[in-house]
Every structure is written in C-alpha cells, then in structure tokens.
Design a protein around this motif. Structure first.
Motif, PDB file in Angstrom:
ATOM      1  N   LEU A  72       0.832  -1.205   0.000  1.00 33.54           N
ATOM      2  CA  LEU A  72       0.000   0.000   0.000  1.00 33.54           C
ATOM      3  C   LEU A  72       0.865   1.252   0.000  1.00 33.54           C
ATOM      4  CD1 LEU A  72      -2.716   1.409   0.165  1.00 33.54           C
ATOM      5  CD2 LEU A  72      -2.688   1.071   2.633  1.00 33.54           C
ATOM      6  N   ASP A  73       1.960   1.245   0.763  1.00 32.14           N
ATOM      7  CA  ASP A  73       2.857   2.409   0.766  1.00 32.14           C
ATOM      8  C   ASP A  73       3.462   2.638  -0.609  1.00 32.14           C
ATOM      9  OD1 ASP A  73       2.359   2.912   3.418  1.00 32.14           O
ATOM     10  OD2 ASP A  73       4.108   1.797   4.146  1.00 32.14           O
ATOM     11  N   ASP A  74       3.806   1.555  -1.291  1.00 31.50           N
ATOM     12  CA  ASP A  74       4.337   1.694  -2.648  1.00 31.50           C
ATOM     13  C   ASP A  74       3.295   2.313  -3.573  1.00 31.50           C
ATOM     14  OD1 ASP A  74       6.728   0.445  -1.886  1.00 31.50           O
ATOM     15  OD2 ASP A  74       5.864  -1.525  -2.227  1.00 31.50           O
ATOM     16  N   ALA A  75       2.076   1.846  -3.465  1.00 31.05           N
ATOM     17  CA  ALA A  75       1.012   2.374  -4.312  1.00 31.05           C
ATOM     18  C   ALA A  75       0.795   3.861  -4.046  1.00 31.05           C
ATOM     19  CB  ALA A  75      -0.286   1.594  -4.077  1.00 31.05           C
ATOM     20  N   LEU A  76       0.811   4.251  -2.777  1.00 32.53           N
ATOM     21  CA  LEU A  76       0.638   5.670  -2.449  1.00 32.53           C
ATOM     22  C   LEU A  76       1.800   6.494  -2.988  1.00 32.53           C
ATOM     23  CD1 LEU A  76      -0.648   5.366   1.228  1.00 32.53           C
ATOM     24  CD2 LEU A  76      -1.963   6.116  -0.758  1.00 32.53           C
ATOM     25  N   GLY A  77       3.017   5.979  -2.877  1.00 27.56           N
ATOM     26  CA  GLY A  77       4.172   6.710  -3.391  1.00 27.56           C
ATOM     27  C   GLY A  77       4.114   6.888  -4.899  1.00 27.56           C
ATOM     28  N   ILE A  78       3.735   5.837  -5.608  1.00 23.36           N
ATOM     29  CA  ILE A  78       3.630   5.934  -7.065  1.00 23.36           C
ATOM     30  C   ILE A  78       2.549   6.939  -7.443  1.00 23.36           C
ATOM     31  CG2 ILE A  78       3.022   4.674  -9.155  1.00 23.36           C
ATOM     32  CD1 ILE A  78       4.227   2.177  -7.838  1.00 23.36           C
ATOM     33  N   ALA A  79       1.403   6.872  -6.786  1.00 24.74           N
ATOM     34  CA  ALA A  79       0.283   7.751  -7.134  1.00 24.74           C
ATOM     35  C   ALA A  79       0.626   9.216  -6.857  1.00 24.74           C
ATOM     36  CB  ALA A  79      -0.966   7.343  -6.353  1.00 24.74           C
ATOM     37  N   LEU A  80       1.260   9.500  -5.716  1.00 25.30           N
ATOM     38  CA  LEU A  80       1.590  10.890  -5.386  1.00 25.30           C
ATOM     39  C   LEU A  80       2.607  11.473  -6.354  1.00 25.30           C
ATOM     40  CD1 LEU A  80       1.776  10.685  -1.490  1.00 25.30           C
ATOM     41  CD2 LEU A  80      -0.011  11.758  -2.878  1.00 25.30           C
ATOM     42  N   GLY A  81       3.390  10.616  -7.012  1.00 25.75           N
ATOM     43  CA  GLY A  81       4.356  11.116  -7.967  1.00 25.75           C
ATOM     44  C   GLY A  81       3.885  11.119  -9.398  1.00 25.75           C
ATOM     45  N   ALA A  82       2.814  10.375  -9.708  1.00 31.54           N
ATOM     46  CA  ALA A  82       2.428  10.222 -11.113  1.00 31.54           C
ATOM     47  C   ALA A  82       0.981  10.590 -11.406  1.00 31.54           C
ATOM     48  CB  ALA A  82       2.678   8.777 -11.564  1.00 31.54           C
ATOM     49  N   ASN A  83       0.123  10.689 -10.390  1.00 33.41           N
ATOM     50  CA  ASN A  83      -1.283  10.960 -10.670  1.00 33.41           C
ATOM     51  C   ASN A  83      -1.452  12.334 -11.321  1.00 33.41           C
ATOM     52  OD1 ASN A  83      -4.073  12.204  -9.554  1.00 33.41           O
ATOM     53  ND2 ASN A  83      -4.276  10.011  -9.880  1.00 33.41           N
ATOM     54  N   PRO A  84      -2.146  12.437 -12.445  1.00 31.35           N
ATOM     55  CA  PRO A  84      -2.261  13.736 -13.148  1.00 31.35           C
ATOM     56  C   PRO A  84      -2.908  14.833 -12.313  1.00 31.35           C
ATOM     57  CG  PRO A  84      -2.900  11.923 -14.603  1.00 31.35           C
ATOM     58  CD  PRO A  84      -2.737  11.332 -13.226  1.00 31.35           C
ATOM     59  N   ALA A  85      -3.914  14.520 -11.520  1.00 29.04           N
ATOM     60  CA  ALA A  85      -4.579  15.555 -10.722  1.00 29.04           C
ATOM     61  C   ALA A  85      -3.617  16.184  -9.723  1.00 29.04           C
ATOM     62  CB  ALA A  85      -5.791  14.967 -10.006  1.00 29.04           C
ATOM     63  N   VAL A  86      -2.816  15.354  -9.049  1.00 32.07           N
ATOM     64  CA  VAL A  86      -1.845  15.881  -8.094  1.00 32.07           C
ATOM     65  C   VAL A  86      -0.746  16.647  -8.810  1.00 32.07           C
ATOM     66  CG1 VAL A  86      -0.107  15.225  -6.385  1.00 32.07           C
ATOM     67  CG2 VAL A  86      -2.333  14.113  -6.383  1.00 32.07           C
ATOM     68  N   ARG A  87      -0.306  16.173  -9.935  1.00 29.21           N
ATOM     69  CA  ARG A  87       0.755  16.858 -10.670  1.00 29.21           C
ATOM     70  C   ARG A  87       0.277  18.211 -11.191  1.00 29.21           C
ATOM     71  NH1 ARG A  87       3.882  12.768 -14.628  1.00 29.21           N
ATOM     72  NH2 ARG A  87       5.164  14.647 -14.781  1.00 29.21           N
ATOM     73  N   ARG A  88      -0.975  18.300 -11.595  1.00 26.33           N
ATOM     74  CA  ARG A  88      -1.499  19.614 -12.007  1.00 26.33           C
ATOM     75  C   ARG A  88      -1.476  20.592 -10.837  1.00 26.33           C
ATOM     76  NH1 ARG A  88      -5.311  16.521 -15.051  1.00 26.33           N
ATOM     77  NH2 ARG A  88      -6.776  16.634 -13.318  1.00 26.33           N
ATOM     78  N   LEU A 190      -6.592  11.635  -3.263  1.00 32.43           N
ATOM     79  CA  LEU A 190      -5.864  10.549  -3.925  1.00 32.43           C
ATOM     80  C   LEU A 190      -5.521   9.445  -2.930  1.00 32.43           C
ATOM     81  CD1 LEU A 190      -4.469   9.442  -6.442  1.00 32.43           C
ATOM     82  CD2 LEU A 190      -2.416  10.715  -5.772  1.00 32.43           C
ATOM     83  N   ARG A 191      -5.074   9.821  -1.728  1.00 31.64           N
ATOM     84  CA  ARG A 191      -4.753   8.795  -0.732  1.00 31.64           C
ATOM     85  C   ARG A 191      -5.978   7.936  -0.422  1.00 31.64           C
ATOM     86  NH1 ARG A 191      -1.956  13.247   1.729  1.00 31.64           N
ATOM     87  NH2 ARG A 191       0.319  13.007   1.568  1.00 31.64           N
ATOM     88  N   ALA A 192      -7.115   8.599  -0.228  1.00 25.99           N
ATOM     89  CA  ALA A 192      -8.330   7.847   0.075  1.00 25.99           C
ATOM     90  C   ALA A 192      -8.713   6.937  -1.089  1.00 25.99           C
ATOM     91  CB  ALA A 192      -9.475   8.808   0.397  1.00 25.99           C
ATOM     92  N   ASP A 193      -8.601   7.438  -2.310  1.00 25.04           N
ATOM     93  CA  ASP A 193      -8.947   6.624  -3.477  1.00 25.04           C
ATOM     94  C   ASP A 193      -8.016   5.430  -3.613  1.00 25.04           C
ATOM     95  OD1 ASP A 193     -11.018   8.308  -4.085  1.00 25.04           O
ATOM     96  OD2 ASP A 193      -9.913   9.447  -5.611  1.00 25.04           O
ATOM     97  N   VAL A 194      -6.717   5.661  -3.437  1.00 18.14           N
ATOM     98  CA  VAL A 194      -5.757   4.558  -3.578  1.00 18.14           C
ATOM     99  C   VAL A 194      -5.995   3.510  -2.501  1.00 18.14           C
ATOM    100  CG1 VAL A 194      -3.321   3.935  -3.416  1.00 18.14           C
ATOM    101  CG2 VAL A 194      -4.006   5.921  -4.754  1.00 18.14           C
ATOM    102  N   GLU A 195      -6.184   3.961  -1.254  1.00 15.80           N
ATOM    103  CA  GLU A 195      -6.451   3.001  -0.175  1.00 15.80           C
ATOM    104  C   GLU A 195      -7.723   2.204  -0.469  1.00 15.80           C
ATOM    105  OE1 GLU A 195      -6.608   4.905   3.597  1.00 15.80           O
ATOM    106  OE2 GLU A 195      -4.449   4.779   3.908  1.00 15.80           O
ATOM    107  N   ARG A 196      -8.765   2.895  -0.844  1.00 12.84           N
ATOM    108  CA  ARG A 196     -10.042   2.220  -1.101  1.00 12.84           C
ATOM    109  C   ARG A 196      -9.897   1.213  -2.242  1.00 12.84           C
ATOM    110  NH1 ARG A 196     -12.518   6.461  -1.810  1.00 12.84           N
ATOM    111  NH2 ARG A 196     -13.190   6.819   0.345  1.00 12.84           N
ATOM    112  N   GLN A 197      -9.255   1.613  -3.323  1.00 15.26           N
ATOM    113  CA  GLN A 197      -9.119   0.729  -4.478  1.00 15.26           C
ATOM    114  C   GLN A 197      -8.122  -0.393  -4.212  1.00 15.26           C
ATOM    115  OE1 GLN A 197      -8.139   3.473  -7.614  1.00 15.26           O
ATOM    116  NE2 GLN A 197     -10.049   4.616  -7.353  1.00 15.26           N
TER     117      GLN A 197
END
Length: 497
Positions: A72-88, A190-197
């Motif tokens: 889960l930590d890996d997934a959160l790290g990847i998402a925080l670095g690559a998710n388009p909404a966060v990057r915008r 994003l954290r909530a979405d990644v955890e939920r999914q």
C-alpha cells in the motif's frame, strides 16, 4: 516517480493448483448404463479441465513474468508522484514564488521606463503672430524655421493609493494559500482513493480464493455423490445435481475473476503511471479495531480544523475580507511620483538629428501630485464596496454551512463504522456456526441421513457466510477510510496501541 520501496517484480513458473493436482473422481459405474457412464466421464473430464483452467490462473497470476508486487505504501508513493490531478496541483503551486515576487516588487518598486534613443527634426512656418494685446499681426518675414533634437531618458513612476500595496500582498497570500489547499485536497483525495481501491482489489482476490475453495468442496461433494450412487444409496439425480453445482461454481469463479481484474484496472488508472507492468497487491493487515474507542466530539473538533472543505471555506472568508479592504480603497487619496533623468541636445537646423553627442546637456525632473479620486465614480465605487461586503457575509454563511455538514458527515460515518464493526462480529459468529453445521451435514449425508438438497443448503449457507465475513471486513475498512476523509486525518489507533 519515487522508488517502489518493497515493490518488486515477480517472475517464475506458476505453481500447481489448489489441493494437489489430482482431478480423478473415485466412483463406480457398474450400476450405470453405457450411455450414463459415457456422459458422466465426459462431464467429469470437462469439470476437471475447467477446474484446471479456473483455479490455476489466480496462483499463476502471482508469478507471472513482469508482475509488480507492491504494498500500500508503494502504491501511495507511485500515485503521489504520477497521478495527473496531483501533478497539475503541484504545477500550479510553482507559480507562488514568481507571483509573490511580482506582487511585492510591483507594489513597492516604481515602474521604470527607459528610452534608449529618440531624435526628431521639425520645421515651422508662422505667417501670423500676435501682438502684446493679443491682436493678430502678419509676419513680414515668414520663413521656415528648422530645429532638431536627440535624447535619452530614464523615467521612474510611483502611484500609491492608501494601503493598496498591503492589500495586494494579502491578496497574493490568499492566492498562494488557495493553491496549497488545492494540492493538499488533491493529495488527500488521492490517498483515500488509492487506499479504497487497493483494499477493494484485495477483497476481490479473497473472494476469488473463496470461490475456488468452494469449487474444491463441491468437487468433493460430487465424488461423495458418485460413491454413494455406486453403493446404491442415492440416485443419479444427486450426481447430476452435484455436477451442476460444480459447473455453476465455475461460473461464479469466472465472474469473480472479472471483478478482480476490474479492481486492478481501476487501481492502475488511479496510480497514473502508464509504464507500470501488471500489478499484484501485497496482502495487508486490515485496520480492524473496536470503534467504540473513538470519541465523536473529539473527531468533530478535529474535523472542524483539518477537514479540507472546512479549510477551503475558511480561506474563502479570509479572501473575502481582503476583497472588502480592496473595495474600500477608493476613499483614500492617490499619491503620484515621477522622476525623469537623461541627456538631451537641441539645435537649429539638423545638427542634433541622429546626434549621439549628448554629454553636453543633462536634464532631470521630479514631480509629485496628490489626488482625491473618490468623486470620480462615487456610485460605482460604493456599489462595488457593498457587493464585496455581501460576498464576505455569504462566505461566512458558507463556512457555517460547511462546518454543520462536516459535523454531520463525521458523526454519520462514525455511526456507519460502528455498524460495520457489529456486522463483522455477527458475520464472524455466523460463519463459525455455518462451518460446524456444514461439517455435520456432510457427515450425515455420507451416512445417508440427509438428502443432497439438504446438504446443498448447508453448503450454500457456509459459502454465503464466508463471503459475508470478507465483505464485512472490507466494509469496515471502507467505512474507516470514509471517516478519516471526513475528519481530515487518520483516526485508527497506532500499531500496538
């Protein structure tokens, strides 16, 4: 994208299926006809082949080449670095420094205008002049008079109205604050979405394992039904019903596998990295605890300070206050300062035209003026100020409404979490009873004191109970994530607490 940490790519060969590789069904065909034996053999062969294709893919998927096993930590790290909404949001946050410097220096420093070089050549013919009393006189010597000039200059302009520079600074601070809140909100969502999914993918995989285990159990029931049929202790109807139950369970496995693949696809899309290989989430210890330890009033107090919607509403009130201060600037006088410096050369004829020898004459000037502009657009300015005050009042009402809604959401999600905790407790107890009942039912069926239909009722009840326990466990996790989203931070007890 940050390093995966404990994420790893799993390779290798797929292990064998669950419960060993045997698919043979011990039965006696002596009391059947040739057609019955042939049909049963074909049916069992198809069942075994289907089980081989239905059970193995889940185990094989764990060891497929180029499969990324991530926590889960890996997934959160990847998402925080690559998710388009966060990057915008991060890209927009990069404007804070540039706009802050522009606002600060633009308000305090003068406007600078530099004239590198200018030159003119003029001709003037005046046939009529005025006498000292202002009467026109004809010029007896009306000739062209030519002049030329060249110059360079630097001009500084200041214009300050009241406390406009302070209001501009406060306005920029609110803009910067809004971008920070936008990024915080995007990351929290994003954290909530990644955890939920992530947990949804684990749930679907556990359900798939349950369906496969149920398929193994139904296969064993088929073996029992065929053995009893061989002993003439039941009818061929029981055998056909057992075969039908196996086929239906294979369909359930296929449907559940589709749900698992859809969950992985959803998680992969949310992570936002298009170069990721196939994913396999690692099993995580579920954050299941007794929700009775949570205090509703304490959670509400936290939410009123940490909830992203509340923080955004507070920022809206502060921004509206700055708007009221800016709208009231029209009552303040305006100070205009101007300073000019530069070399200048002017001569008759064309001597100074395109002349760069300007060091002979340097001129400078400084001027200051004080104006009172409140009469320029009195009614328009008062209307704008009244509108700004109404906007402030409305933002305050929005803040009060957001706080009420947040309190309701927190208390509602806490009630839901406690309900999920009780549901999990009841489901766990129910499946324990169903497992004992199924064990006894199978024994009674072997002894001939229970019919196959009665056995299948017990099988279905036990299978339903196992599914309900899994769904209740992950339902508790979903409710916990929803509560933490409403509060604006974690509420689960610390590990070992």
């Amino acid at each position: 994208m940050r390093a995966f940490g404990s994420a790893r790519v799993a390779t290798g060969r797929a292990p064998t299926g669950r419960g060993g590789g045997g698919c043979g069904v011990g039965r006696s065909d002596r009391s059947r006809g040739a057609a019955g034996r042939g049909a049963t053999a074909v049916g069992v062969g198809l069942v075994c082949a289907a089980l081989g294709m239905g059970v193995l893919p889940l185990a094989a998927q764990a060891q497929q080449p180029d499969t990324l096993v991530l926590s889960l930590d890996d997934a959160l790290g990847i998402a925080l670095g690559a998710n388009p909404a966060v990057r915008r949001a991060e890209n927009s946050l990069g404007l804070n420094g540039v706009e802050t410097r522009s606002s600060l220096f633009g308000s305090l420093l003068p406007d600078v205008q530099g004239n590198l070089f200018s030159t003119t050549y003029n001709g003037n013919l005046q046939r009529v002049a005025l006498d000292p009393l202002g009467f026109p006189l004809e010029n007896p010597e009306a000739n062209w008079i030519y002049t030329s000039n060249s110059g360079q200059s630097v001009t500084l302009n200041w214009s300050i109205q009241g406390l406009s520079f302070l209001n501009e600074r406060r306005r920029q601070e609110q803009v910067n604050r809004g971008r920070v809140l936008t990024l915080d909100g995007a990351q929290a969502t994003l954290r909530a979405d990644v955890e939920r999914q992530y947990f949804d993918a684990l749930e679907q995989r556990e359900l798939l394992s349950v369906e496969e285990a149920i398929a193994d159990a139904r296969r064993r029931d088929l073996e029992t039904a065929e053995r009893l049929f061989g002993l003439a202790r039941n009818t061929q109807v029981d055998v056909l019903q057992a075969e039908l139950a196996v086929e239906q369970q294979l369909l359930a496995i296929q449907q559940q596998r589709t749900s698992y693949e859809q969950a992985l696809l959803t998680l992969r899309t949310t992570l936002g990295d298009t170069e990721l290989p196939a994913l396999r989430p690692e099993s995580e210890a579920l954050p299941v605890f007794d929700p009775a330890t949570l205090n509703a009033d304490g959670l509400v107090a936290r939410a009123l300070g940490d909830n992203p919607q509340v923080r955004t509403a507070v920022a809206g009130v502060d921004e509206a206050r700055v708007g009221v201060a800016s709208a009231g600037q029209w009552k303040w006088p305006t100070i205009n300062l101007r300073y000019n410096w530069g070399p200048f050369l002017q001569t008759r004829e064309s001597d100074a035209f395109f002349s760069f020898g300007l060091e002979d004459r340097v001129q400078s000037s400084f001027s200051a003026s004080l104006s009172i502009p409140f009469l320029n657009d009195y009614f328009g300015s008062t209307a704008a100020e009244a509108q700004a005050k109404v906007t402030l009042d409305n933002q305050q009402e929005t803040l009060d409404e957001t706080r009420l809604q947040t309190e309701q959401e927190v208390r509602s999600q806490l009630i839901n979490l406690r309900d999920q905790g009780e549901t999990l407790r009841l489901a766990t107890r129910s499946v324990e009873i169903a497992e004992d009942a199924l064990r006894l039912a199978r024994e009674e069926y072997r002894l001939g004191t229970r019919t196959f239909e009665q056995l299948q009722d017990a099988v279905e009840q036990e299978a339903t109970g196992r599914r309900q326990v899994i769904q209740a466990r992950y339902g508790f996790v979903d409710a916990l994530i929803a509560l933490e989203t409403a509060v604006g931070g974690p509420v689960r007890p610390a590990a070992g607490g």
